[in-house]
Design a protein around this motif. Structure first.
Motif, PDB file in Angstrom:
ATOM      1  N   TYR A  87       2.338   4.218 -10.120  1.00  0.00           N
ATOM      2  CA  TYR A  87       1.046   3.775 -10.664  1.00  0.00           C
ATOM      3  C   TYR A  87       1.281   2.468 -11.422  1.00  0.00           C
TER       4      TYR A  87
ATOM      5  N   PHE B 122     -11.147   8.429  -7.421  1.00  0.00           N
ATOM      6  CA  PHE B 122      -9.714   8.183  -7.266  1.00  0.00           C
ATOM      7  C   PHE B 122      -9.084   9.316  -6.456  1.00  0.00           C
TER       8      PHE B 122
ATOM      9  N   ASN C 272      -5.335  -0.433 -11.091  1.00  0.00           N
ATOM     10  CA  ASN C 272      -6.372   0.450 -11.623  1.00  0.00           C
ATOM     11  C   ASN C 272      -6.527   0.065 -13.086  1.00  0.00           C
TER      12      ASN C 272
ATOM     13  N   ILE D 189      -0.143   3.256  -6.215  1.00  0.00           N
ATOM     14  CA  ILE D 189      -1.390   2.779  -6.816  1.00  0.00           C
ATOM     15  C   ILE D 189      -1.057   1.453  -7.482  1.00  0.00           C
TER      16      ILE D 189
ATOM     17  N   LEU E 213      -5.223  11.377 -10.494  1.00  0.00           N
ATOM     18  CA  LEU E 213      -4.035  11.032  -9.714  1.00  0.00           C
ATOM     19  C   LEU E 213      -3.054  12.201  -9.690  1.00  0.00           C
TER      20      LEU E 213
ATOM     21  N   VAL F 203       2.002   9.895  -3.174  1.00  0.00           N
ATOM     22  CA  VAL F 203       1.893   8.780  -4.126  1.00  0.00           C
ATOM     23  C   VAL F 203       3.164   8.716  -4.969  1.00  0.00           C
TER      24      VAL F 203
ATOM     25  N   LEU G 182      -7.781   9.174  -2.314  1.00  0.00           N
ATOM     26  CA  LEU G 182      -6.393   9.496  -1.989  1.00  0.00           C
ATOM     27  C   LEU G 182      -6.300  10.644  -0.997  1.00  0.00           C
TER      28      LEU G 182
ATOM     29  N   ASN H  94      -5.521  -0.329  -4.383  1.00  0.00           N
ATOM     30  CA  ASN H  94      -6.181  -0.729  -5.625  1.00  0.00           C
ATOM     31  C   ASN H  94      -7.513   0.007  -5.726  1.00  0.00           C
ATOM     32  N   TYR H  95      -7.687   0.793  -6.797  1.00  0.00           N
ATOM     33  CA  TYR H  95      -8.934   1.540  -6.953  1.00  0.00           C
ATOM     34  C   TYR H  95      -9.619   1.195  -8.272  1.00  0.00           C
TER      35      TYR H  95
END
Length: 448
Positions: A398, A333, A354, A351, A385, A395, A337, A295-296
């Motif tokens: 999202y 972000f 966000n 993710i 991202l 990743v 990562l 979680n960003y």
């Protein structure tokens, strides 16, 4: 032309949690959680005395909401299960009505072509367990393992992505050290004990999942904050690293590698207060996981201060600030990562949160629906991202926080994070401008 694209298999999602959207707090056999009890007993701690009793009433509106998710184009939806809806007292009798409700939600999602991503626990401990010592009581590890087993056996044939818990850093330190969330305690030793039990709970749930032979993946959701040094001096750089190791590495390292960061343990204000035999317990209990949810929202900046906790003090960042108070820094972000990739051998990442909150004070509904600041926020963060994925970061999805306007802890209904506007008096829904923007991103698999 620069085009920020995403892989064909990338999951496009939105996120939620049970006590923040479900409502129906006293329906279907559900027992009280710590948030129900806290809002009732300490209304002065909650903005305008707001309570999660109704929230966004997802309990009664989930069919309508999932229809909207399908129209949006979501390929996954992250939800949490309410422990007190499934086991009202946290241990003891199982509430079949609660299991049936989640059966219905999961089946509705799958029928819409949306994969459920399920958190076992997102902050809403049954009040009966809190009364029995909560996370400070080692019995919580056994109680959580039983709860996890019930959920895995009931839903594991359909749910293929699981998280044991969401943001344990908040559960431990905001609740037991800082006194801002229930049970509103302010004791560092209690916070470290609670945090350690959360790690052991996570291990036991992962082990339980594997023992059942289920064919999915399991991990945990961690709040991450890139911490930058105030200057290039060795002291500032070491302070920033200690701060990161405490805020984020305290969870990432034991969950991914089975140990706590040495930089923090070396500080007497932490190391001297750790539970007895914690190293042996980590060694004996460690169970690696399949993926990690990150979680960003915000960055931080630290300088060396010999008088401060961990000899690190926050320094003001002159970034734009959201209504909610989060600093907006999209490049953070990308930075976090890449850091996770390099530090922890590039684990599989989703993710899981966000987003940006709008303050409802002095804001008309029309202004909240025309949420251009959310569109800008999503655009800039998805660009970073995309850059991180091109850099090799592992990743796979999202999840925007959140799909619906919801109940935001002690802020109640003041701040709105949703792609969908909820009128909390009538429970009517309206798509915001950001909903349509996110729909275009999903359709194109790219951001402008």
């Amino acid at each position: 032309m620069i085009r920020f694209e995403f892989p064909p298999s990338f999951l496009w999602g939105a996120a939620s949690s049970s006590f923040q959207i479900e409502g129906a707090a006293e329906e279907g056999g559900r027992g009280p959680s710590i948030w129900d009890a806290a809002a009732r007993d300490y209304p002065e701690r909650f903005w305008n005395g707001h309570s999660p009793q109704t929230a966004a009433d997802f309990y009664h509106h989930f069919v309508e909401d999932i229809k909207g998710m399908k129209e949006l184009g979501l390929t996954s939806f992250r939800l949490s299960l309410s422990w007190s809806r499934i086991i009202p007292q946290g241990l003891g009798e199982i509430n079949e009505a609660g299991l049936i409700f989640y059966d219905q939600v999961i089946n509705e999602l799958l029928a819409a072509g949306i994969e459920p991503f399920v958190d076992l626990y997102h902050w809403d401990l049954p009040q009966a367990l809190s009364d029995n010592g909560g996370f400070k009581n080692p019995q919580i590890v056994t109680d959580f393992a039983r709860y996890a087993e019930i959920c895995f056996k009931r839903f594991g044939d359909r749910v293929k992505r699981w998280s044991t818990m969401n943001e344990p850093s908040v559960m431990a330190f905001a609740s037991y050290r800082d006194g801002v969330y229930p049970p509103f305690e302010t004791d560092m030793e209690s916070a470290l004990l609670a945090a350690h039990h959360m790690i052991l709970m996570h291990y036991e749930a992962v082990r339980m999942y594997r023992s059942l032979g289920l064919t999915g993946e399991i991990g945990a959701v961690i709040a991450v904050v890139p911490v930058y040094p105030h200057t290039h001096s060795p002291n500032d750089r070491a302070a920033a690293q200690r701060q990161f190791d405490f805020v984020c590495g305290w969870w990432l390292q034991p969950m991914l590698e089975g140990s706590y960061p040495a930089s923090v343990l070396e500080c007497p204000e932490v190391g001297a207060l750790m539970p007895a035999a914690f190293r042996q317990q980590l060694l004996q209990s460690f169970e690696p996981m399949d993926m990690i949810g990150l979680n960003y929202y915000s960055p931080a900046r630290c300088a060396y201060d010999p008088a401060a906790f961990l000899q690190a003090t926050d320094v003001r960042n002159f970034y734009a600030q959201s209504d909610y108070g989060f600093l907006t820094y999209p490049q953070g972000f990308y930075d976090i990562l890449v850091y996770v990739k390099e530090k922890y051998n590039n684990p599989k990442v989703y993710i899981t949160e966000n987003g940006i909150g709008q303050d409802t004070v002095n804001q008309e509904t029309e202004r909240l629906l025309q949420d251009d600041e959310r569109i800008s926020y999503v655009r800039e963060h998805l660009r970073e991202l995309s850059r991180a994925i091109r850099q090799g970061c592992n990743v796979h999805g999202y999840y925007h926080w959140s799909y619906l306007d919801d109940y935001e802890a002690t802020s109640g209904y003041r701040y709105r994070f949703g792609l969908v506007h909820v009128d909390f008096l009538t429970q009517s829904r309206a798509f915001k401008r950001s909903w349509y923007y996110y729909q275009s991103v999903i359709t194109e698999r790219a951001v402008d």
